[in-house]
Design a protein around this motif. Structure first.
Motif, PDB file in Angstrom:
ATOM      1  N   LEU A   1      -5.164  -1.647  -7.162  1.00 45.91           N
ATOM      2  CA  LEU A   1      -6.343  -0.624  -7.845  1.00 45.91           C
ATOM      3  C   LEU A   1      -6.312   0.875  -6.354  1.00 45.91           C
ATOM      4  O   LEU A   1      -5.330   0.984  -6.175  1.00 45.91           O
ATOM      5  CB  LEU A   1      -6.707  -1.760  -6.532  1.00 45.91           C
ATOM      6  CG  LEU A   1      -8.230  -1.362  -5.802  1.00 45.91           C
ATOM      7  CD1 LEU A   1      -9.487  -1.239  -6.891  1.00 45.91           C
ATOM      8  CD2 LEU A   1      -8.726  -2.257  -4.589  1.00 45.91           C
ATOM      9  N   CYS A   2      -6.823   1.933  -6.977  1.00 47.60           N
ATOM     10  CA  CYS A   2      -7.119   2.797  -6.420  1.00 47.60           C
ATOM     11  C   CYS A   2      -8.343   2.846  -5.340  1.00 47.60           C
ATOM     12  O   CYS A   2      -8.982   2.828  -5.632  1.00 47.60           O
ATOM     13  CB  CYS A   2      -6.896   4.046  -7.783  1.00 47.60           C
ATOM     14  SG  CYS A   2      -5.212   3.782  -8.373  1.00 47.60           S
ATOM     15  N   LEU A   3      -8.191   3.445  -4.318  1.00 45.13           N
ATOM     16  CA  LEU A   3      -9.011   3.444  -3.283  1.00 45.13           C
ATOM     17  C   LEU A   3      -8.953   5.289  -2.665  1.00 45.13           C
ATOM     18  O   LEU A   3      -7.927   5.616  -2.526  1.00 45.13           O
ATOM     19  CB  LEU A   3      -9.175   2.839  -2.159  1.00 45.13           C
ATOM     20  CG  LEU A   3      -8.829   1.477  -1.678  1.00 45.13           C
ATOM     21  CD1 LEU A   3      -7.018   0.702  -1.761  1.00 45.13           C
ATOM     22  CD2 LEU A   3      -9.642   0.931  -1.079  1.00 45.13           C
ATOM     23  N   LEU A   4      -9.601   6.316  -3.145  1.00 43.79           N
ATOM     24  CA  LEU A   4      -9.727   7.220  -3.072  1.00 43.79           C
ATOM     25  C   LEU A   4     -10.655   7.913  -2.157  1.00 43.79           C
ATOM     26  O   LEU A   4     -12.883   7.591  -2.757  1.00 43.79           O
ATOM     27  CB  LEU A   4     -10.226   8.168  -5.072  1.00 43.79           C
ATOM     28  CG  LEU A   4      -9.118   7.204  -6.001  1.00 43.79           C
ATOM     29  CD1 LEU A   4      -9.462   8.371  -7.362  1.00 43.79           C
ATOM     30  CD2 LEU A   4      -7.780   7.562  -5.307  1.00 43.79           C
TER      31      LEU A   4
ATOM     32  N   VAL B   1       0.434  -1.540  -0.084  1.00 44.73           N
ATOM     33  CA  VAL B   1      -0.361   0.300  -0.030  1.00 44.73           C
ATOM     34  C   VAL B   1       0.974   1.108  -0.018  1.00 44.73           C
ATOM     35  O   VAL B   1       1.577   1.615   0.793  1.00 44.73           O
ATOM     36  CB  VAL B   1      -0.769   0.097   0.967  1.00 44.73           C
ATOM     37  CG1 VAL B   1      -1.606   1.193   1.718  1.00 44.73           C
ATOM     38  CG2 VAL B   1      -1.263  -1.066   0.834  1.00 44.73           C
ATOM     39  N   ALA B   2       1.249   2.263  -1.207  1.00 45.59           N
ATOM     40  CA  ALA B   2       1.407   3.577  -1.139  1.00 45.59           C
ATOM     41  C   ALA B   2       0.237   4.181  -0.632  1.00 45.59           C
ATOM     42  O   ALA B   2      -1.309   4.507  -1.207  1.00 45.59           O
ATOM     43  CB  ALA B   2       1.767   3.517  -2.517  1.00 45.59           C
ATOM     44  N   LEU B   3       0.890   5.287   0.679  1.00 48.61           N
ATOM     45  CA  LEU B   3      -0.466   6.272   0.742  1.00 48.61           C
ATOM     46  C   LEU B   3      -0.165   7.779   0.323  1.00 48.61           C
ATOM     47  O   LEU B   3       0.658   8.343   1.024  1.00 48.61           O
ATOM     48  CB  LEU B   3      -0.338   5.760   2.870  1.00 48.61           C
ATOM     49  CG  LEU B   3      -1.648   7.205   3.230  1.00 48.61           C
ATOM     50  CD1 LEU B   3      -2.769   7.002   3.179  1.00 48.61           C
ATOM     51  CD2 LEU B   3      -1.202   6.534   4.791  1.00 48.61           C
ATOM     52  N   ALA B   4      -1.071   8.192   0.029  1.00 47.03           N
ATOM     53  CA  ALA B   4      -1.304   9.582  -0.462  1.00 47.03           C
ATOM     54  C   ALA B   4      -1.936  10.362   0.399  1.00 47.03           C
ATOM     55  O   ALA B   4      -3.004   9.772   1.052  1.00 47.03           O
ATOM     56  CB  ALA B   4      -1.370  10.178  -1.481  1.00 47.03           C
ATOM     57  N   ARG B   5      -2.225  11.141   1.248  1.00 42.86           N
ATOM     58  CA  ARG B   5      -2.504  12.686   1.505  1.00 42.86           C
ATOM     59  C   ARG B   5      -3.005  13.435   1.214  1.00 42.86           C
ATOM     60  O   ARG B   5      -3.851  14.755   1.557  1.00 42.86           O
ATOM     61  CB  ARG B   5      -1.727  12.631   3.191  1.00 42.86           C
ATOM     62  CG  ARG B   5      -1.362  11.345   3.829  1.00 42.86           C
ATOM     63  CD  ARG B   5      -1.675  11.897   5.504  1.00 42.86           C
ATOM     64  NE  ARG B   5      -0.943  10.996   6.230  1.00 42.86           N
ATOM     65  CZ  ARG B   5      -0.104  10.620   6.544  1.00 42.86           C
ATOM     66  NH1 ARG B   5       1.213  11.014   5.992  1.00 42.86           N
ATOM     67  NH2 ARG B   5       0.115   9.356   7.273  1.00 42.86           N
ATOM     68  N   SER B   6      -3.111  13.717  -0.335  1.00 40.88           N
ATOM     69  CA  SER B   6      -3.206  14.910  -0.698  1.00 40.88           C
ATOM     70  C   SER B   6      -3.224  14.569  -2.889  1.00 40.88           C
ATOM     71  O   SER B   6      -2.648  13.563  -2.923  1.00 40.88           O
ATOM     72  CB  SER B   6      -2.524  15.339  -0.930  1.00 40.88           C
ATOM     73  OG  SER B   6      -1.421  15.808  -1.542  1.00 40.88           O
ATOM     74  N   ALA B   7      -4.138  15.493  -3.201  1.00 41.69           N
ATOM     75  CA  ALA B   7      -4.562  15.104  -4.720  1.00 41.69           C
ATOM     76  C   ALA B   7      -2.505  15.086  -5.716  1.00 41.69           C
ATOM     77  O   ALA B   7      -2.657  14.053  -6.357  1.00 41.69           O
ATOM     78  CB  ALA B   7      -4.717  15.691  -5.207  1.00 41.69           C
TER      79      ALA B   7
ATOM     80  N   LEU C   1     -12.681  13.052  -7.204  1.00 41.90           N
ATOM     81  CA  LEU C   1     -13.445  12.458  -8.490  1.00 41.90           C
ATOM     82  C   LEU C   1     -13.012  12.919  -9.668  1.00 41.90           C
ATOM     83  O   LEU C   1     -12.415  12.467 -10.645  1.00 41.90           O
ATOM     84  CB  LEU C   1     -15.261  14.021  -8.913  1.00 41.90           C
ATOM     85  CG  LEU C   1     -15.731  12.996  -7.388  1.00 41.90           C
ATOM     86  CD1 LEU C   1     -16.685  13.619  -7.336  1.00 41.90           C
ATOM     87  CD2 LEU C   1     -16.348  11.632  -7.985  1.00 41.90           C
ATOM     88  N   ASP C   2     -12.016  14.369 -10.008  1.00 43.51           N
ATOM     89  CA  ASP C   2     -11.048  15.047 -10.779  1.00 43.51           C
ATOM     90  C   ASP C   2      -9.753  13.364 -10.420  1.00 43.51           C
ATOM     91  O   ASP C   2      -9.853  13.459 -11.861  1.00 43.51           O
ATOM     92  CB  ASP C   2     -10.585  16.144 -10.031  1.00 43.51           C
ATOM     93  CG  ASP C   2     -11.775  17.227 -10.193  1.00 43.51           C
ATOM     94  OD1 ASP C   2     -12.701  16.647 -10.990  1.00 43.51           O
ATOM     95  OD2 ASP C   2     -11.398  18.309  -9.411  1.00 43.51           O
ATOM     96  N   LEU C   3      -9.494  13.427  -9.270  1.00 38.12           N
ATOM     97  CA  LEU C   3      -8.499  12.492  -9.770  1.00 38.12           C
ATOM     98  C   LEU C   3      -8.985  11.673 -10.527  1.00 38.12           C
ATOM     99  O   LEU C   3      -8.043  10.239 -11.562  1.00 38.12           O
ATOM    100  CB  LEU C   3      -8.220  11.771  -8.099  1.00 38.12           C
ATOM    101  CG  LEU C   3      -6.629  12.563  -7.309  1.00 38.12           C
ATOM    102  CD1 LEU C   3      -6.336  11.755  -6.395  1.00 38.12           C
ATOM    103  CD2 LEU C   3      -5.009  12.413  -8.484  1.00 38.12           C
TER     104      LEU C   3
END
Length: 225
Positions: free
Chosen positions: A48-51, A28-34, A61-63
């Protein structure tokens, strides 16, 4: 092992979800911003992306729309936005599932597994010592010999094997194997099935090395964490 991108700006929730998904065998790679999510997206080909939708510097939604233009990667939205309009918008953008907060981590794990299974990102073979579990054909072999299991024994083994490295409590197993089908069983029923499963799998059922008891908690597959 699947490569997952988790985009969640809530620090505590993000870390908790990351730990839970990693315990389930995923990277898992964790991002806290767009912005962080975009950098990770360019560096790694995710399964898979969990947004999250509400981010400090943009919208999930834009991502999703941008990601889908570049490659066809499955997306699950994790959001507090639970109106019909939001959900419809998410699916219009191409998401594979839409999970509204709050949710139980186990529910998310099952949703992730379901999407990965549909899209080919889930592992179809689990090997541990001399045991081979073919998840696609629902076949178990030990030292190359097929082990015949009942439907319930298979469900137990599959759930434990998919959760290798985690302890599944007796309550979790009872709910996942029986209660979801609307049947009530007591803990003795679980003990009986665990014992029968060990008799079929273990070289020495009294000293199990596959279906291992974690005293006071439940069971795990392989060595106890």
């Amino acid at each position: 092992m699947a490569q997952l991108l988790l985009v969640e700006d809530d620090v505590l929730l993000g870390e908790a979800l990351k730990a839970s998904l990693e315990q389930d065998g995923h990277a898992v790679a964790l991002a806290r911003s767009a912005a962080q999510a975009k950098k990770l997206w360019q560096a790694v080909r995710f399964d898979l992306c969990l947004l999250d939708i509400r981010l400090p510097d943009g919208s999930g939604l834009d991502l999703c729309a941008g990601f889908q233009q570049e490659r066809d990667t499955p997306v699950i939205f994790l959001t507090a936005n639970n109106t019909d309009e939001d959900i419809v918008r998410g699916f219009q953008l191409g998401c594979d599932d839409y999970v509204t907060k709050p949710f139980a981590p186990e529910v998310l794990l099952q949703r992730v597994l379901a999407v990965l299974r549909r899209t080919g990102g889930a592992p179809q073979m689990i090997r541990y010592q001399d045991l081979e579990i073919d998840l696609d054909r629902q076949v178990v072999r030990r030292q190359g010999m097929t082990v015949r299991l009942t439907a319930t024994e298979w469900k137990l083994l599959e759930r434990l094997a998919r959760s290798r490295g985690r302890v599944l409590t007796r309550t979790m197993l009872l709910e996942q194997i029986w209660d979801v089908e609307g049947s009530f069983v007591d803990e003795n029923t679980l003990s009986v099935h665990i014992r029968r499963l060990r008799q079929k799998l273990e070289p020495d059922p009294k000293n199990p090395r596959y279906v291992v008891t974690v005293f006071g908690l439940g069971y795990t597959f392989g060595e106890a964490p």
